[in-house]
Structure formats: structure tokens, C-alpha cells
Design a protein around this motif. Structure first.
Motif, PDB file in Angstrom:
ATOM      1  N   UNK A   1       0.829  -1.206   0.000  1.00 21.32           N
ATOM      2  CA  UNK A   1       0.000   0.000   0.000  1.00 21.32           C
ATOM      3  C   UNK A   1       0.862   1.254   0.000  1.00 21.32           C
ATOM      4  N   UNK A   2       0.183   2.418  -0.116  1.00 18.33           N
ATOM      5  CA  UNK A   2       0.894   3.678  -0.199  1.00 18.33           C
ATOM      6  C   UNK A   2       1.409   4.191   1.135  1.00 18.33           C
ATOM      7  N   UNK A   3       0.490   4.381   2.094  1.00 18.67           N
ATOM      8  CA  UNK A   3       0.860   5.001   3.365  1.00 18.67           C
ATOM      9  C   UNK A   3       0.051   4.346   4.478  1.00 18.67           C
ATOM     10  N   UNK A   4       0.652   3.454   5.209  1.00 20.35           N
ATOM     11  CA  UNK A   4      -0.066   2.703   6.230  1.00 20.35           C
ATOM     12  C   UNK A   4      -0.576   3.614   7.339  1.00 20.35           C
ATOM     13  N   UNK A   5       0.178   4.641   7.710  1.00 15.69           N
ATOM     14  CA  UNK A   5      -0.276   5.555   8.765  1.00 15.69           C
ATOM     15  C   UNK A   5      -1.546   6.289   8.346  1.00 15.69           C
TER      16      UNK A   5
ATOM     17  N   UNK B   1       7.190   5.401   4.868  1.00 19.87           N
ATOM     18  CA  UNK B   1       7.660   4.766   6.092  1.00 19.87           C
ATOM     19  C   UNK B   1       6.740   5.080   7.267  1.00 19.87           C
ATOM     20  N   UNK B   2       6.350   4.056   8.000  1.00 16.16           N
ATOM     21  CA  UNK B   2       5.458   4.232   9.143  1.00 16.16           C
ATOM     22  C   UNK B   2       6.154   5.030  10.251  1.00 16.16           C
ATOM     23  N   UNK B   3       5.414   5.985  10.820  1.00 14.84           N
ATOM     24  CA  UNK B   3       5.949   6.791  11.904  1.00 14.84           C
ATOM     25  C   UNK B   3       5.448   6.329  13.268  1.00 14.84           C
ATOM     26  N   UNK B   4       4.459   5.458  13.257  1.00 12.95           N
ATOM     27  CA  UNK B   4       3.914   4.921  14.513  1.00 12.95           C
ATOM     28  C   UNK B   4       3.953   3.397  14.453  1.00 12.95           C
ATOM     29  N   UNK B   5       3.862   2.781  15.616  1.00 20.61           N
ATOM     30  CA  UNK B   5       3.851   1.323  15.676  1.00 20.61           C
ATOM     31  C   UNK B   5       2.480   0.778  15.249  1.00 20.61           C
ATOM     32  N   UNK B   6       2.486  -0.370  14.606  1.00 22.01           N
ATOM     33  CA  UNK B   6       1.240  -1.017  14.194  1.00 22.01           C
ATOM     34  C   UNK B   6       1.268  -2.477  14.646  1.00 22.01           C
ATOM     35  N   UNK B   7       1.042  -2.700  15.929  1.00 20.97           N
ATOM     36  CA  UNK B   7       1.126  -4.069  16.472  1.00 20.97           C
ATOM     37  C   UNK B   7       0.041  -4.998  15.929  1.00 20.97           C
ATOM     38  N   UNK B   8      -0.994  -4.424  15.273  1.00 21.99           N
ATOM     39  CA  UNK B   8      -2.064  -5.266  14.748  1.00 21.99           C
ATOM     40  C   UNK B   8      -1.619  -6.099  13.540  1.00 21.99           C
ATOM     41  N   UNK B   9      -0.455  -5.743  12.972  1.00 22.78           N
ATOM     42  CA  UNK B   9       0.053  -6.484  11.823  1.00 22.78           C
ATOM     43  C   UNK B   9       1.181  -7.417  12.241  1.00 22.78           C
ATOM     44  N   UNK B  10       1.361  -8.454  11.466  1.00 22.92           N
ATOM     45  CA  UNK B  10       2.439  -9.395  11.698  1.00 22.92           C
ATOM     46  C   UNK B  10       3.789  -8.707  11.520  1.00 22.92           C
ATOM     47  N   UNK B  11       3.875  -7.859  10.488  1.00 21.48           N
ATOM     48  CA  UNK B  11       5.080  -7.047  10.251  1.00 21.48           C
ATOM     49  C   UNK B  11       4.718  -5.880   9.346  1.00 21.48           C
ATOM     50  N   UNK B  12       5.496  -4.804   9.448  1.00 20.91           N
ATOM     51  CA  UNK B  12       5.345  -3.640   8.579  1.00 20.91           C
ATOM     52  C   UNK B  12       6.710  -3.296   8.012  1.00 20.91           C
TER      53      UNK B  12
ATOM     54  N   UNK C   1      -8.322 -15.498  11.452  1.00 21.00           N
ATOM     55  CA  UNK C   1      -7.828 -16.477  10.484  1.00 21.00           C
ATOM     56  C   UNK C   1      -6.929 -15.849   9.421  1.00 21.00           C
ATOM     57  N   UNK C   2      -6.314 -14.708   9.737  1.00 23.93           N
ATOM     58  CA  UNK C   2      -5.419 -14.066   8.785  1.00 23.93           C
ATOM     59  C   UNK C   2      -4.248 -13.418   9.518  1.00 23.93           C
ATOM     60  N   UNK C   3      -3.053 -13.557   8.941  1.00 21.95           N
ATOM     61  CA  UNK C   3      -1.868 -12.838   9.416  1.00 21.95           C
ATOM     62  C   UNK C   3      -1.460 -11.875   8.318  1.00 21.95           C
ATOM     63  N   UNK C   4      -1.386 -10.603   8.657  1.00 23.60           N
ATOM     64  CA  UNK C   4      -1.145  -9.576   7.660  1.00 23.60           C
ATOM     65  C   UNK C   4       0.272  -9.027   7.737  1.00 23.60           C
ATOM     66  N   UNK C   5       0.953  -9.029   6.603  1.00 25.53           N
ATOM     67  CA  UNK C   5       2.231  -8.336   6.446  1.00 25.53           C
ATOM     68  C   UNK C   5       1.978  -7.130   5.547  1.00 25.53           C
ATOM     69  N   UNK C   6       2.345  -5.950   6.009  1.00 22.52           N
ATOM     70  CA  UNK C   6       2.093  -4.724   5.257  1.00 22.52           C
ATOM     71  C   UNK C   6       3.414  -4.155   4.760  1.00 22.52           C
ATOM     72  N   UNK C   7       3.432  -3.826   3.468  1.00 16.52           N
ATOM     73  CA  UNK C   7       4.596  -3.192   2.847  1.00 16.52           C
ATOM     74  C   UNK C   7       4.145  -1.817   2.361  1.00 16.52           C
ATOM     75  N   UNK C   8       4.660  -0.774   3.003  1.00 20.78           N
ATOM     76  CA  UNK C   8       4.176   0.589   2.798  1.00 20.78           C
ATOM     77  C   UNK C   8       5.187   1.422   2.028  1.00 20.78           C
ATOM     78  N   UNK C   9       4.681   2.179   1.046  1.00 15.38           N
ATOM     79  CA  UNK C   9       5.558   3.063   0.267  1.00 15.38           C
ATOM     80  C   UNK C   9       6.081   4.224   1.113  1.00 15.38           C
TER      81      UNK C   9
END
Length: 368
Positions: free
Chosen positions: A8-12, A50-61, A40-48
């Protein structure tokens, strides 16, 4: 459990609740918001961005520097390097065309748009001027991708015909809306038609104004409210209203961050677009019991039974005559058949309620 990567573009920006523009961004936001609730899903997010805050809801960012002007193949190569040994059940790119994996079709192809011109000369001219854009889409939208999610049957037909994508790879999932059933409508003394549009010809800004002039010749007890989503163009929008002599009847509002307040002020939403993948504004307004009036080229028209839960008009031929008639039909109902108009409004509301974002996210999840 499915392991899914979302590029995605901007996770924040997608998760902080701030206003966003563009169908792809809405799709990405509500997919993430609904999928993080699933067990029933583990999400890995790849953001264009850079995240400035933590996102513990995802498996990785992870961060992959990229903009729409960059080479998408390099973007995919960067993703492949960043993901390492991870094995995914699905990889989704909601906001940009994907040369592989799964992607969303949330706007019409350039070939479709230019074929709307009635003049053969204009069709050829715009195709020549925009040949780089056309070739870009031909290159990156192909059967190499695993799955396509189209937001309407019209989009599916477009990409199948113009970009030769196997229609069996395209699944139609209509977008959703968040319905607040506790809202209170503002009852108007004057029946109010609403428009959310820039001053471009595609969105039908000038067509709406011309139709309002025709309506006002028959009934002065109506008005128009317009939100221009591009604040810098608002003075121009007001200028056009003025030179057409509509200042008494049509108001161009300042840009509103909370558009729900606009929906509460209108009795009908007008979508006079020459092409519109779905028209989120129509289903959003319907969720506030505004009657939708949409062009036949808008994806949302596929959910409308004409004169039952909204109105559809032909924009491809005699567009002004057809839109004017649709608006005058509503005015006639307002004046002479109020009960029928209320039934249409309630039916439009029920249509909106039938398409939630959680339902949308669930159908997409099941299709992967």
C-alpha cells in the motif's frame, strides 16, 4: 490461517481515520480495518511511506520507497527482496496496477475513457496524446496477475474487452459503506439536489448546472448544494454558478472534511459522471437517505432498480435532456406523490445497508 501481504501507499494515513481520496485508498483502508479483526489471517504490510507509529495489529510492517511515477517492476523486485523467505497465500496491491499477484480494478481503463468521445477524431486524438498511459496499462494489466477484484460489472467488462484479461480471473465485489442508523436528517424547506464534483467535464459539473436551470424553469422550490473536493477550484466553481445566473439557487460549499454533514442536508445525490467505476458518493449519500440519481456509466447503477431505489439516466446520448427529466421526475414526486418518494428514499437506504465494508472485505478474502 491465511498469510497475506498487502502493498500500500501510506499505512499511517490509511489507519489514522483522516480523509482520503481515491477508490484504491478507500479499498485498502477498509480491507485492513476489517481484516485485522479476523483470527484467520496474518497480515504483512509493505508501505511506500515509512510508518511513523507502531502497528502491532500487523504481523510485520516494512517500508518500500515507491511513487506512482516509479518503475513498478522495480517495486515488485524490492518487495520480493524484503519479504525474504515468507510464503503468502495471497499478495494484494490495491492502489496500483500489479504485473503479478492480485490487484483491484477501481477505475476505468484509459481506452474505455477515450472511446466515450462521440467524435472519431477526438477518440483518435486523445488516444494518441495519451498513448504512454495506454501502453502502461497494457503492459501491467495482464493475465500474469493471479486475481483481479473489480468494483462493478462495468469495470470487469472494460478490462476484459480493452486489456484482454480473462474474465474468469476477474471477480466483482461491490464496495461498501458504514451506516450510522442514529443520524438525524435535516428537513429542507426547498428540495435539495447535491453534487460532489470538481469542475471537470467527466464529473458532470456543468451538466448538473445546466440541468438545474431546466428544473428551475418549472419549479423554483428547489436548490442545489455542491462540494468541490479540490479547494483551489472552489472560486472557479462559484464563478460558473454566477455567470449562469444560478447564485440564488445553487451554493458551492467550502470543502468539508466531514462530508456526512453535507449528506444530511440533501434530499438527492446526483452523479452525472461520464464514467465512474462505482461512485462511492452515491452509496454514502443513500446511507443518509438521499435519493441517488446516477448516470448509466456509474457502477452503482447496477444496484439501482429505476424509480424504485433511485434513478438512472442515459448519459451517452442526449445527456442534458435525460438528466433534466430524471430531476423533474423527482420534483414531480415531491410535489404530487410524497409517499412514493419516501418509499424510494427508504429503499435506497436499505440498498446502502446491504453493502457493508465488512461484507466487502469478507468477499474479497474468500476470493483469494
Amino acid at each position: 490461517m491465511k498469510r497475506i501481504a498487502v502493498l500500500i501507499g501510506d499505512v499511517d494515513a490509511l489507519l489514522d481515520g483522516s480523509p482520503i481520496k481515491g477508490g484504491g485508498s478507500h479499498v485498502a483502508r477498509y480491507l485492513l480495518l476489517n481484516w485485522i479483526k479476523r483470527n484467520d489471517v496474518a497480515l504483512d504490510v509493505f508501505s511506500c511511506v515509512k510508518a511513523k507509529v507502531e502497528h502491532p495489529e500487523f504481523n510485520r510492517v516494512e517500508h518500500i520507497p515507491f511513487s506512482l511515477g516509479d518503475n513498478i517492476e522495480e517495486f515488485i523486485a524490492d518487495f520480493e527482496a524484503k519479504k525474504g523467505d515468507a510464503i503468502y497465500d495471497a499478495v494484494i496491491i490495491p492502489e496500483v496496477p500489479a504485473p503479478k499477484y492480485s490487484s483491484f480494478l477501481h477505475s476505468h481503463s484509459f481506452l474505455f475513457r477515450y472511446d466515450l468521445y462521440s467524435s472519431p477524431f477526438m477518440r483518435k486524438l486523445f488516444k494518441f496524446i495519451n498513448r504512454k498511459k495506454i501502453n502502461f496499462q497494457k503492459k501491467y494489466f495482464s493475465d500474469k496477475s493471479e486475481t483481479f477484484i473489480a468494483v462493478s460489472e462495468k469495470i470487469k467488462a472494460d478490462y476484459s474487452k480493452n486489456l484482454h484479461i480473462n474474465e474468469n480471473k476477474i471477480k466483482v465485489v461491490y464496495p461498501g459503506v458504514t451506516v450510522d442508523e442514529s443520524f438525524e436528517r435535516k428537513e429542507n424547506n426547498l428540495f435539495t439536489f447535491g453534487l460532489v464534483s470538481g469542475i471537470t467535464s467527466n464529473k458532470g459539473f456543468h451538466l448538473f448546472l445546466a440541468a438545474m436551470k431546466n428544473v428551475l424553469k418549472k419549479d423554483k422550490n428547489v436548490r442545489g448544494l455542491i462540494i468541490n473536493p479540490t479547494p483551489k477550484d472552489t472560486p472557479w466553481a462559484r464563478f460558473f454558478v454566477k455567470i449562469l445566473g444560478l447564485e440564488k439557487y445553487v451554493t458551492v460549499l467550502d470543502y468539508q472534511v466531514n462530508i456526512s454533514e453535507f449528506y444530511k442536508q440533501i434530499d438527492a445525490i446526483v452523479v452525472p459522471s461520464r464514467h465512474e467505476a462505482f461512485a462511492l458518493v452515491a452509496i454514502e449519500a443513500a446511507s443518509y437517505k438521499a435519493v441517488p440519481v446516477v448516470s448509466c456509466n456509474a457502477g452503482f447503477s447496477e444496484l439501482i432498480n429505476n424509480s424504485q431505489n433511485g434513478f438512472v439516466f442515459d448519459i451517452n446520448k442526449k445527456s442534458l435532456k435525460n438528466l433534466s427529466k430524471a430531476l423533474l421526475d423527482i420534483v414531480d414526486l415531491k410535489n404530487n406523490h410524497k409517499d412514493s418518494l419516501l418509499k424510494i428514499r427508504e429503499a435506497a437506504f436499505e440498498t446502502a445497508k446491504s453493502r457493508s465494508w465488512s461484507q466487502f472485505a469478507g468477499e474479497v478474502f474468500d476470493s483469494l
